[in-house]
Design a protein around this motif. Structure first.
Motif, PDB file in Angstrom:
ATOM      1  N   ASN A   1      -0.067   1.536  -5.470  1.00  0.00           N
ATOM      2  CA  ASN A   1      -1.155   0.821  -4.821  1.00  0.00           C
ATOM      3  C   ASN A   1      -1.887   1.791  -3.907  1.00  0.00           C
TER       4      ASN A   1
ATOM      5  N   PRO B   1       0.836  -1.207   0.000  1.00  0.00           N
ATOM      6  CA  PRO B   1       0.000   0.000   0.000  1.00  0.00           C
ATOM      7  C   PRO B   1       0.877   1.266   0.000  1.00  0.00           C
TER       8      PRO B   1
ATOM      9  N   GLY C   1      -7.325  -0.731  -6.824  1.00  0.00           N
ATOM     10  CA  GLY C   1      -6.626   0.526  -6.558  1.00  0.00           C
ATOM     11  C   GLY C   1      -5.228   0.583  -7.142  1.00  0.00           C
TER      12      GLY C   1
ATOM     13  N   GLN D   1      -4.694   1.087  -2.311  1.00  0.00           N
ATOM     14  CA  GLN D   1      -5.481   0.348  -1.323  1.00  0.00           C
ATOM     15  C   GLN D   1      -4.680   0.113  -0.038  1.00  0.00           C
ATOM     16  N   THR D   2      -5.294  -0.610   0.897  1.00  0.00           N
ATOM     17  CA  THR D   2      -4.657  -0.896   2.186  1.00  0.00           C
ATOM     18  C   THR D   2      -4.063  -2.296   2.254  1.00  0.00           C
TER      19      THR D   2
END
Length: 152
Positions: free
Chosen positions: A98, A40, A74, A100-101
């Protein structure tokens, strides 16, 4: 422009493909000897092991996100849109980030971006003392109204 010249820089490189007859873009494929873990917030440079020859300076290749990777995972190009000039002959490299998490794995042969060939206007630049006025003038961000969520 009727032809786009493509060179494999490695025998295992995957040439760009169009998913359907109506696809505007060519899918670009990752070339990697081992999985890449995109953490991430991280940016990684992903090889394609292909190079292009765009034989007309009035065209360029533009690298965009694949909509499925962006909306579901993402994963987007770090520079939002990459530009490949007609005189560049090096490897097409894709810098991904990236949003996202969760970590995201990139494997050899994964479709990681899409490439669109488009015309480029190359006007002669003319410096002037003044620009012709318009109704909008110098009004910038939000000057013509906001979205349905805004109050303007």
């Amino acid at each position: 422009m009727k032809q786009l010249y493509i060179k494999r820089l490695h025998p295992n490189a995957i040439l760009p493909t169009r998913a359907t007859e109506g696809s505007a873009g060519f899918d670009l494929y990752a070339y990697t000897k081992q999985e890449i873990t995109l953490m991430p917030g991280e940016v990684v440079q992903v090889n394609t092991k292909i190079a292009l020859e765009i034989d007309d300076p009035h065209y360029a290749a533009f690298i965009y996100a694949r909509s499925g990777l962006a909306s579901k995972f993402g994963i987007i190009p770090a520079n939002c849109v990459g530009v490949i000039d007609s005189d560049y002959r090096g490897e097409i490299l894709i810098c991904l980030t990236n949003l996202q998490t969760k970590p995201f794995l990139i494997r050899h042969g994964d479709r990681i971006a899409q490439m669109i060939i488009a015309p480029v206007a190359l006007p002669q630049l003319c410096e002037v003392e003044q620009l012709n006025p318009t109704e909008r003038g110098t009004g910038g961000f939000g000057s013509t109204g906001l979205s349905s969520q805004g109050k303007q």
